[in-house]
Design a protein around this motif. Structure first.
Motif, PDB file in Angstrom:
ATOM      1  N   ALA A  94      21.903  -1.267  61.169  1.00 32.96           N
ATOM      2  CA  ALA A  94      21.624  -0.753  62.514  1.00 32.96           C
ATOM      3  C   ALA A  94      22.047  -1.781  63.550  1.00 32.96           C
ATOM      4  O   ALA A  94      21.902  -2.986  63.356  1.00 32.96           O
ATOM      5  CB  ALA A  94      20.133  -0.445  62.667  1.00 32.96           C
ATOM      6  N   THR A  96      22.290  -2.549  68.024  1.00 35.74           N
ATOM      7  CA  THR A  96      21.675  -2.232  69.305  1.00 35.74           C
ATOM      8  C   THR A  96      22.736  -2.239  70.387  1.00 35.74           C
ATOM      9  O   THR A  96      23.486  -3.207  70.528  1.00 35.74           O
ATOM     10  CB  THR A  96      20.572  -3.254  69.652  1.00 35.74           C
ATOM     11  OG1 THR A  96      19.596  -3.237  68.612  1.00 35.74           O
ATOM     12  CG2 THR A  96      19.916  -2.917  70.979  1.00 35.74           C
ATOM     13  N   ASN A 132      20.880   1.884  68.197  1.00 39.44           N
ATOM     14  CA  ASN A 132      19.631   2.030  68.948  1.00 39.44           C
ATOM     15  C   ASN A 132      19.849   1.563  70.376  1.00 39.44           C
ATOM     16  O   ASN A 132      20.691   0.693  70.632  1.00 39.44           O
ATOM     17  CB  ASN A 132      18.528   1.166  68.312  1.00 39.44           C
ATOM     18  CG  ASN A 132      18.224   1.596  66.900  1.00 39.44           C
ATOM     19  OD1 ASN A 132      17.897   2.740  66.658  1.00 39.44           O
ATOM     20  ND2 ASN A 132      18.337   0.673  65.960  1.00 39.44           N
ATOM     21  N   ASP A 134      17.559   1.425  74.492  1.00 42.43           N
ATOM     22  CA  ASP A 134      16.404   1.808  75.302  1.00 42.43           C
ATOM     23  C   ASP A 134      16.798   1.753  76.773  1.00 42.43           C
ATOM     24  O   ASP A 134      17.686   0.991  77.163  1.00 42.43           O
ATOM     25  CB  ASP A 134      15.201   0.903  75.007  1.00 42.43           C
ATOM     26  CG  ASP A 134      15.504  -0.567  75.179  1.00 42.43           C
ATOM     27  OD1 ASP A 134      15.252  -1.101  76.268  1.00 42.43           O
ATOM     28  OD2 ASP A 134      15.986  -1.193  74.215  1.00 42.43           O
ATOM     29  N   TYR A 151      22.845  10.952  71.467  1.00 40.45           N
ATOM     30  CA  TYR A 151      21.717  10.049  71.255  1.00 40.45           C
ATOM     31  C   TYR A 151      20.428  10.849  71.348  1.00 40.45           C
ATOM     32  O   TYR A 151      20.290  11.713  72.217  1.00 40.45           O
ATOM     33  CB  TYR A 151      21.730   8.905  72.281  1.00 40.45           C
ATOM     34  CG  TYR A 151      22.818   7.912  71.976  1.00 40.45           C
ATOM     35  CD1 TYR A 151      22.546   6.757  71.260  1.00 40.45           C
ATOM     36  CD2 TYR A 151      24.134   8.151  72.360  1.00 40.45           C
ATOM     37  CE1 TYR A 151      23.540   5.853  70.949  1.00 40.45           C
ATOM     38  CE2 TYR A 151      25.139   7.260  72.055  1.00 40.45           C
ATOM     39  CZ  TYR A 151      24.839   6.119  71.347  1.00 40.45           C
ATOM     40  OH  TYR A 151      25.833   5.235  71.032  1.00 40.45           O
ATOM     41  N   TYR A 172      13.308   5.342  74.186  1.00 35.58           N
ATOM     42  CA  TYR A 172      14.023   4.765  73.056  1.00 35.58           C
ATOM     43  C   TYR A 172      14.877   5.836  72.400  1.00 35.58           C
ATOM     44  O   TYR A 172      14.417   6.960  72.191  1.00 35.58           O
ATOM     45  CB  TYR A 172      13.022   4.187  72.051  1.00 35.58           C
ATOM     46  CG  TYR A 172      12.204   3.086  72.661  1.00 35.58           C
ATOM     47  CD1 TYR A 172      12.660   1.777  72.649  1.00 35.58           C
ATOM     48  CD2 TYR A 172      10.995   3.362  73.304  1.00 35.58           C
ATOM     49  CE1 TYR A 172      11.920   0.756  73.236  1.00 35.58           C
ATOM     50  CE2 TYR A 172      10.258   2.351  73.893  1.00 35.58           C
ATOM     51  CZ  TYR A 172      10.725   1.056  73.856  1.00 35.58           C
ATOM     52  OH  TYR A 172      10.007   0.059  74.447  1.00 35.58           O
ATOM     53  N   PHE A 174      18.270   6.720  69.443  1.00 34.45           N
ATOM     54  CA  PHE A 174      19.089   6.325  68.306  1.00 34.45           C
ATOM     55  C   PHE A 174      20.210   7.333  68.149  1.00 34.45           C
ATOM     56  O   PHE A 174      20.143   8.456  68.647  1.00 34.45           O
ATOM     57  CB  PHE A 174      18.265   6.260  67.001  1.00 34.45           C
ATOM     58  CG  PHE A 174      17.932   7.612  66.433  1.00 34.45           C
ATOM     59  CD1 PHE A 174      18.773   8.212  65.502  1.00 34.45           C
ATOM     60  CD2 PHE A 174      16.802   8.298  66.841  1.00 34.45           C
ATOM     61  CE1 PHE A 174      18.469   9.470  64.991  1.00 34.45           C
ATOM     62  CE2 PHE A 174      16.493   9.546  66.340  1.00 34.45           C
ATOM     63  CZ  PHE A 174      17.333  10.133  65.399  1.00 34.45           C
TER      64      PHE A 174
END
Length: 186
Positions: A94, A96, A132, A134, A151, A172, A174
């Motif tokens: 994963a 970010t 991921n 935010d 997303y 948040y 993903f």
């Protein structure tokens, strides 16, 4: 600099070093996005030397990559891709996506979407399966872009940030990179 994609006056590239006016352009675009309220964490632009040090240091972080957008040759936006630290094997697949912005004067050219698409492509090349991110609730235009690109919001935090003497919610997201965007998230 490496691997570029040219589309008219807009160019998206993976930046690995600064040349010419790149650092100054990036700082000016960052300042404009901060003033406009477009995120990046700062509520008001820090002193120029702080921004320059930030951007210089960013390129030194081994597990972080920088993708920039240019309009007529000037850097006008960027996003960063971070990988989990090497000791975090459980989340090694994963990444970010963070610090994404486009300067107000360059919006409306699809640069943000193209930067995100390039981050996704880079993530796939690095073997990442999930991205991921935010966002503050106040970033409605960005929220719309991310949601339209597949997303999925998985949670919200009612006290995510503190802006103008009030709490601002955050969300948040993903995206699975190993599945078609309309696939079931499970």
């Amino acid at each position: 600099m490496s691997e570029t994609q040219t589309l008219g006056k807009v160019r998206i590239e993976r930046l690995t070093r600064y040349s010419g006016t790149d650092l100054d352009d990036l700082c000016e675009a960052t300042e404009a996005a901060i003033v406009e309220g477009g995120g990046f964490g700062w509520l008001k632009p820090p002193p120029r030397q702080v921004l320059e040090n930030y951007w210089k240091g960013m390129l030194l972080i081994p597990d972080r990559r920088l993708v920039v957008g240019r309009l007529d040759g000037l850097i006008c936006g960027s996003a960063q891709l971070s990988r989990a630290p090497r000791n975090n094997e459980a989340q090694a697949l994963a990444g970010t996506l963070s610090a994404a912005f486009v300067a107000p004067w360059a919006r409306g050219h699809g640069i943000g979407r193209r930067i995100i698409a390039e981050i996704e492509q880079l993530a796939r090349e690095l073997g990442l399966l999930v991205l991921n991110l935010d966002l503050r609730d106040t970033q409605q235009a960005a929220i719309h872009v991310y949601e339209s690109m597949g997303y999925q919001r998985w949670g919200s935090h009612p006290f995510y940030a503190f802006v103008d003497d009030r709490f601002v919610p955050g969300h948040y997201y993903f995206k699975r990179l190993d599945r078609h965007r309309d696939s079931d998230p499970e």
